[in-house]
Design a protein around this motif. Structure first.
Motif: not given
Length: 451
Positions: A96-99, A120-123, A126-130, A146-149
Motif C-alpha cells: 500500500i503506497i497511498d492509504a 488480503g489485508l494485515h487485519d 479481504e477486499v476486491e481490487a481494481k 476501497k477500504a478504511k483504516n
C-alpha cells in the motif's frame, strides 16, 4: 550446478513444505545487564500492515492448430484451430503506497491475465481490487481498493542506497502468510539479467521466495526502497540472491499511471553500449562505468541537448550509473517531458547537459488505442485548461476515420464531463456500443461518434 533466473511465480496452486524438528532452546532474554537488545519489532509493527497478500484467479486461453488430416476427415466445415481454456489461481504480495486513495503496487506478472484480484489485508479483511494500470516492461502494476483504516509505506530515495545498507523483505512466500526476512543491499544497478525489458535492480541477500513477488523491501526506518520481483533459484528456492525494483523507479511509473492511465515512456534518442575497459583505454579515460553513445537520432531529445556520438554518459541527475542498460531503464521510466540532467565525459573532459525527454510516437498511439479502439493513431495529452487534447493524428488511422483532427479537445463522453486523460479512460472503460465524444474545435463545440 547450473544457475537460473526466475520470476517469483505468482501461480502457486499448492506448496508441500517439509518442517524439520528444531531442538529446544532456552528463551532469549529481552535485555542483558539492563540494556535492551536491538530489535526490528518496533519498526515492523509500523510497516507490516502496509504489505498485503494478493490472490488472483482467471483463465488461460490457448489455441492449437487442428491437423490437416483431421480437417480433411471431417470435411471443409471442421475448425482450423482448437481453443482450450484452463482456469488458474495464484498468490503474490503487494504494498500500500497511498492509504487515502487505496493504491497498491505489485508486480505485473502477479496479476497478468487475472479476471479477479483479491487483497488480503494485515487485519484479516479481504477486499476486491481494481487494476488501474500496468507496465509489463518493468514488471509493475498499480491496483486500487476501497477500504478504511489503511496503512501506507513511505518511499525512500533509492538512489541514496549503498551496498551494505540493511534491508528487510516483507511478503507472502508460499502462501504461508506474512513473513519477514532481513539482509543487506548486496549490489546496485543490476542489469543484463534477461528478466525484464527494463532492468535496474537492487540485489539483496534477504531471503525471498515464491509468493514474495510484489512485496516490500524496506530500510531500517521502515521506508520502501524496492519492490521484490525475482530471484536466482538453481533449485527453485532462495539462495541469497534476490532482486527488487528500486523505489524511485516505481514512483516514476506510478505517477504516470495515475496521471495518464498508462506509462508515457521517456525517450532520449540514443543507441549505445556499456563502457568496457577496452573502450575506456582507447579513449584515455580512467572511469570504468557508464554508457557509451554509438548513435544519436536526428531531432531527438539527445540531439537537442547537444549529446554527441562518442560521449560517455556517467550520471543521471547527479547519480552515477554503471551501464548503458541502467541508463536506458532510468530514462524509460522517468516519463516523456521530464527534464533530466546528464553528466558525461567528452574528449576526456567532464560536462553536464540537460535534456527534455521525448515520447515514443508508437507508444503514444498504442496508448490511445488502449483507451478506445477508435482512438488508435491519436496522441492524447491532458489539456492545459481542462479536457484531453489531440496533439497529433496518424494518417489513415482509426482516430482519423473517427473525424478527430490535431488540436481537438475532448471535454465530455456522452453526458460525463472529462477533465483529464485519467477521467477520459474512466468514462470510456465501461461503455458499450456507440459513444459520443464532445469536442471543442477552435471556437465551436461538436459531437463525434465512436462506433
Amino acid at each position: 550446478m547450473k544457475t537460473k533466473l526466475s520470476l517469483l511465480s505468482a501461480a502457486i496452486l499448492s506448496a508441500t513444505l517439509t518442517l524439520a524438528p528444531v531442538a529446544s532452546q532456552a528463551a532469549i532474554p529481552l535485555a542483558v545487564d539492563g540494556q535492551e537488545l536491538p530489535s526490528l519489532a518496533p519498526m515492523l509493527q509500523e510497516t507490516t500492515p502496509a504489505v498485503v497478500a494478493v490472490a488472483v484467479s482467471g483463465t488461460h486461453v490457448s489455441k492449437q492448430k487442428v491437423p490437416d488430416a483431421f480437417r480433411y476427415f471431417f470435411g471443409p466445415n471442421a475448425p482450423r484451430e482448437q481453443v482450450q481454456e484452463r482456469p488458474f489461481k495464484g498468490l503474490g504480495s503487494g504494498v500500500i503506497i497511498d492509504a487515502k486513495e487505496g493504491y497498491i503496487v505489485t508486480n505485473n506478472h502477479v496479476i497478468e491475465g487475472a479476471d479477479e484480484i483479491l487483497i488480503g489485508l494485515h487485519d484479516g479483511r479481504e477486499v476486491e481490487a481494481k487494476l488501474i494500470g500496468t507496465d509489463a516492461e518493468s514488471d509493475i502494476a498499480l491496483l486500487q481498493i476501497k477500504a478504511k483504516n489503511l496503512t501506507a509505506l513511505k518511499r525512500a530515495d533509492s538512489d541514496k542506497l549503498q551496498v551494505g545498507d540493511f534491508a528487510v523483505a516483507i511478503g507472502n512466500p508460499f502462501g504461508l502468510g506474512q513473513t519477514v526476512t532481513s539482509g543487506i543491499v548486496s549490489a546496485m544497478g543490476r542489469s543484463g539479467l534477461g528478466i525484464e525489458m527494463l532492468e535496474n535492480f537492487i540485489q539483496t541477500d534477504a531471503a525471498i521466495n515464491s509468493g514474495n513477488s510484489g512485496g516490500a523491501l524496506v530500510n531500517l526506518n521502515g521506508e520502501l526502497i524496492g519492490i521484490n520481483t525475482a530471484i536466482v533459484a538453481p533449485g527453485g528456492g532462495n539462495v541469497g540472491i534476490g532482486f527488487a525494483i528500486p523505489a524511485n523507479m516505481v514512483n516514476n511509473l506510478v505517477k504516470q499511471i495515475i496521471e495518464h492511465g498508462e506509462v508515457r515512456r521517456g525517450v532520449l534518442g540514443v543507441m549505445g553500449q556499456d563502457l568496457t575497459s577496452e573502450l575506456a583505454k582507447g579513449f584515455g579515460i580512467e572511469t570504468q562505468h557508464g554508457g557509451f553513445i554509438n548513435e544519436v537520432m536526428p531531432d531527438s531529445a539527445a540531439a537537442k541537448a547537444g549529446i554527441k556520438v562518442g560521449d560517455i554518459i556517467v550520471s543521471v541527475n547527479g547519480r552515477s550509473i554503471k551501464s548503458f542498460q541502467e541508463l536506458r531503464a532510468k530514462v524509460a521510466t522517468m516519463g516523456a517531458g521530464t527534464k533530466v540532467e546528464f553528466g558525461l565525459i567528452r574528449d576526456g573532459d567532464e560536462e553536464t547537459v540537460t535534456a527534455v525527454l521525448g515520447e515514443s510516437t508508437q507508444a503514444a498511439e498504442a496508448a490511445a488505442g488502449a483507451v478506445h479502439p477508435m482512438l488508435q493513431g491519436a496522441k492524447l495529452e491532458t489539456a492545459s485548461s481542462s479536457g484531453v487534447e489531440i496533439t497529433d493524428v496518424a494518417q489513415g488511422s482509426p482516430a482519423a476515420a473517427s473525424g478527430l483532427i490535431k488540436g481537438d479537445i475532448i471535454v465530455g463522453v456522452n453526458r460525463t464531463k472529462v477533465k483529464n486523460l485519467k477521467a477520459l479512460k474512466s468514462a470510456l472503460e465501461d461503455q458499450k456500443g456507440s459513444v459520443a465524444l464532445k469536442i471543442k474545435r477552435d471556437n465551436t463545440s461538436l459531437y463525434l461518434i465512436l462506433r
